[in-house]
Design an enzyme around this catalytic site. Structure first.
Site, mmCIF file in Angstrom:
data_model
loop_
_atom_site.group_PDB
_atom_site.id
_atom_site.type_symbol
_atom_site.label_atom_id
_atom_site.label_comp_id
_atom_site.label_asym_id
_atom_site.label_seq_id
_atom_site.Cartn_x
_atom_site.Cartn_y
_atom_site.Cartn_z
ATOM 1 N N LYS A 1 0.618 -1.249 0.346
ATOM 2 C CA LYS A 1 0.053 -0.109 0.452
ATOM 3 C C LYS A 1 0.964 1.518 0.102
ATOM 4 O O LYS A 1 1.211 1.538 1.269
ATOM 5 C CB LYS A 1 -0.939 0.069 1.286
ATOM 6 C CG LYS A 1 -1.960 1.458 1.701
ATOM 7 C CD LYS A 1 -2.482 1.274 2.345
ATOM 8 C CE LYS A 1 -3.158 2.278 2.948
ATOM 9 N NZ LYS A 1 -4.208 2.902 4.177
ATOM 10 N N ASP B 1 -2.973 9.983 3.730
ATOM 11 C CA ASP B 1 -4.054 9.647 3.768
ATOM 12 C C ASP B 1 -4.522 10.977 4.713
ATOM 13 O O ASP B 1 -5.001 11.262 6.032
ATOM 14 C CB ASP B 1 -4.228 8.461 4.607
ATOM 15 C CG ASP B 1 -5.668 7.977 4.765
ATOM 16 O OD1 ASP B 1 -5.990 8.267 4.377
ATOM 17 O OD2 ASP B 1 -5.918 6.912 5.522
ATOM 18 N N LYS C 1 -10.251 12.674 7.596
ATOM 19 C CA LYS C 1 -9.776 12.279 9.331
ATOM 20 C C LYS C 1 -10.015 14.030 10.800
ATOM 21 O O LYS C 1 -9.040 14.736 10.111
ATOM 22 C CB LYS C 1 -8.338 11.706 9.423
ATOM 23 C CG LYS C 1 -8.193 11.043 8.942
ATOM 24 C CD LYS C 1 -7.228 10.538 8.581
ATOM 25 C CE LYS C 1 -6.591 8.234 7.908
ATOM 26 N NZ LYS C 1 -7.336 7.452 9.199
ATOM 27 N N ASP D 1 -12.545 7.420 3.830
ATOM 28 C CA ASP D 1 -11.102 7.118 4.204
ATOM 29 C C ASP D 1 -10.892 5.165 4.615
ATOM 30 O O ASP D 1 -9.564 5.190 4.415
ATOM 31 C CB ASP D 1 -11.601 6.978 5.909
ATOM 32 C CG ASP D 1 -9.910 7.470 6.877
ATOM 33 O OD1 ASP D 1 -9.123 7.129 5.923
ATOM 34 O OD2 ASP D 1 -10.208 7.784 8.198
ATOM 35 N N ARG E 1 -7.803 -0.358 0.915
ATOM 36 C CA ARG E 1 -8.552 -1.971 0.261
ATOM 37 C C ARG E 1 -8.616 -1.437 -1.021
ATOM 38 O O ARG E 1 -8.209 -2.230 -2.510
ATOM 39 C CB ARG E 1 -9.656 -2.267 1.071
ATOM 40 C CG ARG E 1 -10.672 -1.429 0.656
ATOM 41 C CD ARG E 1 -11.480 -1.685 2.160
ATOM 42 N NE ARG E 1 -11.470 -1.180 4.061
ATOM 43 C CZ ARG E 1 -11.990 -1.365 5.029
ATOM 44 N NH1 ARG E 1 -12.775 -1.955 4.838
ATOM 45 N NH2 ARG E 1 -10.965 -1.038 6.080
HETATM 46 N N1 BES Z 1 -4.617 4.493 6.840
HETATM 47 C C1 BES Z 1 -5.882 4.264 7.667
HETATM 48 C C2 BES Z 1 -5.197 2.909 8.887
HETATM 49 C C3 BES Z 1 -4.912 3.588 10.018
HETATM 50 C C4 BES Z 1 -4.895 4.240 11.032
HETATM 51 C C5 BES Z 1 -3.214 2.829 10.239
HETATM 52 C C6 BES Z 1 -4.612 4.463 11.658
HETATM 53 C C7 BES Z 1 -2.709 3.636 11.031
HETATM 54 C C8 BES Z 1 -2.665 4.151 11.967
HETATM 55 C C9 BES Z 1 -6.558 3.481 6.765
HETATM 56 O O1 BES Z 1 -6.614 4.186 5.400
HETATM 57 C C10 BES Z 1 -8.457 3.910 7.723
HETATM 58 O O2 BES Z 1 -8.403 5.543 7.574
HETATM 59 N N2 BES Z 1 -8.703 3.130 8.556
HETATM 60 C C11 BES Z 1 -10.332 3.012 8.338
HETATM 61 C C12 BES Z 1 -10.913 2.202 8.288
HETATM 62 C C13 BES Z 1 -12.780 2.551 8.173
HETATM 63 C C14 BES Z 1 -13.251 3.829 8.318
HETATM 64 C C15 BES Z 1 -13.516 1.913 8.222
HETATM 65 C C16 BES Z 1 -9.729 3.312 9.782
HETATM 66 O O3 BES Z 1 -9.008 1.935 10.902
HETATM 67 O O4 BES Z 1 -9.705 4.395 10.773
HETATM 68 ZN ZN ZN Z 2 -5.018 4.802 5.003
HETATM 69 MN MN MN Z 3 -8.485 6.485 4.868
#
Ligand code: BES
Ligand code: ZN
Ligand code: MN
Length: 516
Positions: free
Chosen positions: A267, A272, A279, A349, A353
């Protein structure tokens, strides 16, 4: 730093420093005893006086020890002998390197590599010593206007093995250690770079540089190429960004063309923000680390190419930014992936995937033996496993076992999580084949379940490294994980013993005794 291997007694070394261990309470190891004997009990006296108890990680630097040919002797505490295992070994090595680096010995002969470590052979000890040493001197200060200078940094470390017969394998272990350490440090650098520098184009340039250095094949797909391939899911993520997206494919050929490759997919979200599902601002800077999966793929390929492993390896990196804008993807948008499956994007967010699924479909063209994706995918994985283990998912138990073992030996551990069908239900959508989120329960599992829908044609594993790729707080920085796990996994395969702990683990008790 330079490394070399040698076999010889400590009292005969002409060096700036000789490094030997002390167990708790106050028990010199064999090389220490040899120095004690030649110095007429000088070192034993110091220990008896209580200046060095042998506590794990403690160090005591001695100057001008009588009759020795070296300028200094560094005593390193090892803790209790019966508790001395992997972790203690690494800790002792790190403490020794730190002291050497801070006290002006620019070279040293290192006897901790002769210690017995339960279930580990001398190759393991040498490889780990090199990796740990490089780890403890790693700095990332290239963005500062003035670099903090170490006055007399450690330049050359000679690792000792107890028998001449161990020299040949020791050399190989040394080369492996240096290659892995270099891969780890590349992954760290890429992770630590700010997101205004480490963009998708920057990652593509890095891949091209690596390809030139190591004679790899490289291909960088541009937006229009990806449009032509029908990567509607990947491209939905980049729509809000001013940076062009890239799909990087790197190929290392170390074996016959007929041998199916392992494909690593990383990835590469270089920042992000969450997109329209923005966020919160706290710690958002850490989302520069959302390309650590990509960095680990580059680091692993660099290490494998340097080791010249007899395997075929492919790295695929989908990379873009996830930004909000007037052109960004909206919650409710439905997109069509390269596989033909449609996705309702309920949360922009959950973008990792979305880029990975198209890269995983793209991986099919390499007719892979196995595909492993690496991603800072979910905050839920951090809640489940913290910062200790990466989350491991697989549709093949043998592959899972190989990866778990590789992580164990490299002290870059993963923990297997379930991929049961029961969880798939959470991804149901009223308007498309699936939704891109599965609600709050088991968030790391449902993310893996989403990917599983795109990986049915090959053996596949997924590593969620959201909790392990970097540290927050005062020690904020990239860890380089899971480069050690992946390289160790690939070394095991190259040695033709996947599933066995060839690298480092001694299988029989007799072997363990011989290693001591
Ligand atoms: N890059 C983030 C995941 C992440 C979170 C990595 C904290 C490192 C530390 C990912 O893209 C994300 O935002 N995931 C969301 C998914 C949710 C919206 C289903 C998450 O984990 O909040
Ligand atoms: Zn991410
Ligand atoms: Mn994200």
């Amino acid at each position: 730093m330079e490394f070399s291997i040698k076999s010889g007694s400590p009292e005969k070394q002409r060096s700036a420093c000789v490094v030997v261990g002390v167990f708790e309470p106050r028990k010199l190891t064999l090389p220490g005893e040899l120095l004690d004997r030649i110095s007429n009990g000088y070192i034993g006296d110091i220990i008896r006086r209580g200046d060095m108890e042998g506590k794990l990680g403690a160090t005591l630097l001695l100057h001008n020890v009588p009759q020795t040919l070296s300028d200094r002797v560094l005593l390193v505490g090892l803790g209790r002998e019966r508790d001395f295992k992997d972790k203690e070994y690494r800790q002792a090595v790190a403490a020794a390197i730190k002291t050497l680096n801070e006290t002006g010995s620019m070279e040293a002969v290192f006897y901790l590599t002769e210690l017995g470590v339960k279930k580990r052979d001398s190759e393991w000890k040498i490889t780990q010593a090199v990796i740990t040493a490089m780890e403890s001197i790693y700095r990332f200060d290239r963005m500062k206007s003035k670099q903090d200078e170490v006055r007399r940094p450690l330049r050359k470390l000679t690792l000792s093995v107890s028998r001449r017969s161990e020299l040949a394998l020791g050399e190989q272990a040394l080369r492996h250690g240096m290659a892995i350490a270099k891969g780890v440090s590349l992954a760290k650098d890429l992770g630590n770079l700010p997101p205004n520098i480490c963009t998708p184009s920057y990652l593509a340039e890095q891949a091209q540089t690596l390809a030139r250095e190591h004679n790899l094949q490289v291909e960088v797909l541009e937006l229009k190429d990806m449009e032509a391939l029908g990567m509607g899911s990947f491209l939905s993520v980049t729509r809000g960004s001013a940076q062009p997206p890239k799909l990087i494919a790197l190929e290392y050929r170390g074996a016959d063309q007929k041998q199916k490759p392992v494909v690593l997919v990383g990835k590469g979200i270089t920042f992000d923000t969450g997109g329209i599902s923005l966020k919160p601002p706290g710690e958002m800077d850490e989302m520069k680390y959302d390309m650590c999966g990509a960095a680990s793929v580059l680091g692993t390929i660099a290490a494998v190419a340097q080791m010249k492993l007899p395997i075929n390896l492919v790295g695929i990196i989908p990379t873009c930014e996830n930004m909000p804008s007037g052109t960004a993807t909206k919650p409710g948008d439905v997109v069509t992936s390269m596989s033909g499956q449609t996705v309702e994007i309920l949360n922009t967010d959950a973008e990792g995937r979305l880029i990975l699924c198209d890269a995983l479909t793209y991986a099919e063209r390499y007719d892979p033996d196995a595909v492993i994706d690496i991603a800072t995918l979910t905050g839920a994985c951090v809640i489940a496993l913290g910062h200790v283990a990466s989350g491991l998912y697989s549709n093949d138990d043998t592959l899972a076992r190989e990866l778990l073992l590789a992580g164990d030996v490299a002290h870059d551990r993963a923990w297997q999580m379930p991929l049961w069908e029961d969880y798939q239900e959470q991804l149901k959508s009223n308007f498309a084949d699936m939704a891109n989120i599965g609600g709050r329960p088991a968030g790391s599992v449902t993310a893996a379940c989403f990917l599983a829908r795109f990986t049915k044609k090959y053996r596949w594993a997924h590593l969620d490294i959201a909790g392990t790729a970097y540290r927050s707080g005062a020690k904020k920085g990239s860890t380089g994980r899971p480069v050690p796990l992946l390289t160790n996994f690939l070394i095991q395969r190259a040695e033709g013993k996947p599933g066995k702990a060839r690298k480092g683990a001694v299988e029989s008790e007799a072997g363990a005794a011989a290693a001591e």
